[in-house]
Design an enzyme around this catalytic site. Structure first.
Site, PDB file in Angstrom:
ATOM      1  N   TYR A 161      41.670  67.791   4.014  1.00 34.83           N
ATOM      2  CA  TYR A 161      40.578  68.716   4.297  1.00 34.83           C
ATOM      3  C   TYR A 161      40.142  69.385   2.999  1.00 34.83           C
ATOM      4  CZ  TYR A 161      37.988  72.675   6.289  1.00 34.83           C
ATOM      5  OH  TYR A 161      37.013  73.592   6.605  1.00 34.83           O
ATOM      6  N   ASP A 256      42.044  68.857  -5.489  1.00 31.61           N
ATOM      7  CA  ASP A 256      41.725  70.045  -4.696  1.00 31.61           C
ATOM      8  C   ASP A 256      42.985  70.901  -4.570  1.00 31.61           C
ATOM      9  OD1 ASP A 256      41.027  71.949  -2.880  1.00 31.61           O
ATOM     10  OD2 ASP A 256      40.217  70.571  -1.381  1.00 31.61           O
ATOM     11  N   LYS A 289      41.477  80.695  -2.109  1.00 28.22           N
ATOM     12  CA  LYS A 289      42.586  81.437  -1.505  1.00 28.22           C
ATOM     13  C   LYS A 289      43.227  82.432  -2.494  1.00 28.22           C
ATOM     14  CE  LYS A 289      43.177  77.804   1.934  1.00 28.22           C
ATOM     15  NZ  LYS A 289      42.898  78.199   3.276  1.00 28.22           N
TER      16      LYS A 289
HETATM   17  C1  LIG Z   1      42.632  71.955   0.392  1.00 25.63           C
HETATM   18  C2  LIG Z   1      41.480  72.786   0.846  1.00 25.63           C
HETATM   19  N1  LIG Z   1      40.280  72.636   0.264  1.00 25.63           N
HETATM   20  C3  LIG Z   1      39.214  73.356   0.625  1.00 25.63           C
HETATM   21  C4  LIG Z   1      39.305  74.292   1.631  1.00 25.63           C
HETATM   22  C5  LIG Z   1      38.081  75.064   2.028  1.00 25.63           C
HETATM   23  O1  LIG Z   1      38.169  76.385   1.637  1.00 25.63           O
HETATM   24  P1  LIG Z   1      37.304  77.498   2.403  1.00 25.63           P
HETATM   25  O2  LIG Z   1      37.872  77.628   3.756  1.00 25.63           O
HETATM   26  O3  LIG Z   1      37.482  78.716   1.537  1.00 25.63           O
HETATM   27  O4  LIG Z   1      35.894  77.028   2.396  1.00 25.63           O
HETATM   28  C6  LIG Z   1      40.526  74.491   2.261  1.00 25.63           C
HETATM   29  C7  LIG Z   1      40.636  75.494   3.338  1.00 25.63           C
HETATM   30  O5  LIG Z   1      41.553  75.545   4.022  1.00 25.63           O
HETATM   31  C8  LIG Z   1      41.637  73.720   1.870  1.00 25.63           C
HETATM   32  O6  LIG Z   1      42.832  73.846   2.462  1.00 25.63           O
HETATM   33  N1  LIG Z   2      44.305  74.883   6.383  1.00 23.37           N
HETATM   34  C1  LIG Z   2      43.036  75.053   6.854  1.00 23.37           C
HETATM   35  C2  LIG Z   2      42.463  76.333   6.479  1.00 23.37           C
HETATM   36  O1  LIG Z   2      43.047  77.098   5.777  1.00 23.37           O
HETATM   37  C3  LIG Z   2      41.156  76.612   7.003  1.00 23.37           C
HETATM   38  C4  LIG Z   2      40.977  77.974   7.444  1.00 23.37           C
HETATM   39  C5  LIG Z   2      39.706  78.075   8.226  1.00 23.37           C
HETATM   40  O2  LIG Z   2      38.916  77.120   8.249  1.00 23.37           O
HETATM   41  O3  LIG Z   2      39.480  79.105   8.834  1.00 23.37           O
END
Ligand SMILES: Cc1ncc(COP(=O)(O)O)c(C=O)c1O
Ligand SMILES: NCC(=O)CCC(=O)O
Length: 454
Positions: A161, A256, A289
């Site tokens: 993701y 990422d 994050k």
């Molecule tokens: C690996 C990774 N990339 C990108 C994102 C997307 O970040 P955001 O939720 O701040 O858009 C997340 C969110 O969980 C993530 O876990």
């Molecule tokens: N591991 C997935 C996320 O941190 C996503 C949080 C969100 O979309 O609210």
């Protein structure tokens, strides 16, 4: 005169959810919060401190969601809160350059300048562009890779993701995995066709995709260690193979680190000592994050020659009204300043104690499971062995998770409401909090043992 304040209040989570359902889709502003796969009513949280969160009914939970990653030092760490207050006192934002942005970029760059085992110094990234979300960071990284190479295709891994931009939702992890859907509606076939999805940790699939499309691939994007299909670390050397393969074909590697960055790894150095022996060269690295300290802030970094292709220097456009917000850069800097070696040591100890205790409780009840790790990030799979890819991650007794989740919740522990999400401990998870988790583990394990496939 029209009054816009509704005057409605909610005494219980159920009441609050009912109101939320009436005014927002699914009652949430991000699908992963909706308890869709575990059932029941989401807890409306009113406050957080250290390892605990408290809902509007006054029930306190040991929190293992950790704001989905940012809460490295625990909730409302005094230094982070003080930094936010100090910044707020000077105004909420200016839409102009401010020195806090430079301070944070310098801090991130410094933290990623590492000394290799042979004594040579290596800069993980040379420049950083700040955005507000991880989604923007990865979206921009792709545009930049396409701008740099003049090529259209993107390779991603099933179960990874990277946020919710159009190119990145195919066979994505996180909420897409939880919902059990292949991707999202609303993405044109033309766009979807430009993302090629291959299985993770699969050297042959990687070789094949480059053999077939190598001269049209702009970039491979990978989570530095996958953690959105549960935690699935790369095989030793896999990240380096990605870099070498991409580079051999004139493509870029986007690593990422929105989730792993400053928690499980530092740019390009995923588990370097024990796994890789040397860093791998990502061309672009995305963060989020933790670098925002809990406020909306993310970024993408890389070599200066690549980052300088961004506007205003180069032809690749990217922008943001709230980018580099002064309050967010202040909390991010405070978070990173607090994230020293002792914090990472405590994180690892807390994570191990929690995982070992939960595992023992599940084993005592005869529940087939395994714990998978990437640094201090971990998750539990209801299968015998740790998966190496999405198909294996899906091949588990996931129907046990709702019972396990609610067993924990009923005993005061808040887990991610999906079997496909990583669990987050913080440096504030002390022995008292850990003991509460382990007390909850026994009844939760019993519930998981008696769950049935419906
Ligand atoms: C690996 C990774 N990339 C990108 C994102 C997307 O970040 P955001 O939720 O701040 O858009 C997340 C969110 O969980 C993530 O876990
Ligand atoms: N591991 C997935 C996320 O941190 C996503 C949080 C969100 O979309 O609210």
């Amino acid at each position: 005169m029209t009054r816009f304040v509704s005057g409605r209040t909610s005494a219980t989570n159920a009441e609050a959810f009912e109101r939320a359902l009436a005014v927002s889709p699914g009652g949430v502003n991000s699908p992963v919060r909706a308890f869709g796969s575990v059932g029941g009513t989401p807890r409306f949280l009113a406050s957080g401190r250290g390892p605990y969160v408290t809902d509007i009914e006054g029930t306190q939970y040991v929190d293992l969601v950790g704001q989905w990653g940012p809460a490295l030092l625990g909730h409302a760490h005094p230094d982070v809160i003080a930094a936010a207050h100090a910044a707020v006192d000077h105004g909420l934002g200016f839409g102009a350059v401010s020195t806090g942005e430079v301070d944070l970029a310098e801090l991130v760059l410094d933290r990623l300048t590492l000394t290799a085992p042979d004594g040579t110094e290596r800069r993980g990234i040379e420049k950083l562009r700040l955005t507000s979300t991880g989604t923007e960071a990865t979206m921009t990284a792709i545009r930049l890779a396409r701008g740099a190479t003049g090529r259209p295709l993107l390779v991603k891994f099933a179960g990874h993701y990277h946020g919710h931009s159009d190119s990145l939702l195919s066979e994505a992890g996180s909420g897409i995995a939880t919902l059990g859907i292949p991707g999202s509606a609303g993405i044109t076939p033309e766009t979807a066709a430009q993302t090629i999805v291959i299985p993770y940790n699969d050297e042959a699939a990687l070789a094949e995709v480059f053999a077939r499309h190598g001269d049209r691939i702009a970039a491979v994007i990978t989570e530095a260690a996958a953690a959105n299909m549960g935690v699935v670390p790369p095989k030793p050397g896999f990240n380096r193979l990605l870099a070498d393969t991409a580079h051999a074909h004139g493509a870029l590697l986007i690593s990422d680190e929105v989730m792993t960055g400053f928690r499980a790894t530092a740019a390009g150095w995923w588990g370097l000592e024990e796994r890789e022996g040397a860093p791998y060269d990502a061309d672009l690295t995305t963060f989020g994050k933790i670098i925002g300290g809990g406020l909306p802030l993310a970024g993408l970094g890389g070599r200066a020659e690549v980052l300088d292709l961004l506007a205003p220097l180069g032809p690749v456009y990217q922008a943001g009204t709230l980018s580099g917000n002064p309050v967010a850069v202040a909390t991010g800097a405070a978070m990173l300043a607090g994230a020293g070696p002792a914090v990472y040591e405590r994180l690892m100890i807390a994570a191990r104690k929690i995982a070992d205790g939960l595992s023992a409780a599940l084993a005592a009840e005869g529940v087939v499971h395994t714990v998978a790790w990437a640094g201090s990030q971990f998750s539990i799979f209801f299968r015998e062995t740790a998966p190496q890819n999405y198909a294996e991650a899906q091949d588990q007794e996931s129907w046990r998770y709702p019972a396990f989740f609610h067993g924990m919740l009923d005993h005061g522990v808040s887990l991610p409401p999906s079997v496909y999400e990583a669990w987050f401990v913080s440096a504030a998870h002390d022995d008292a909090a850990i003991a509460r988790v382990l007390d909850a583990a026994r009844p939760a394990a019993r519930a998981a043992a008696s769950a049935s496939r419906s």
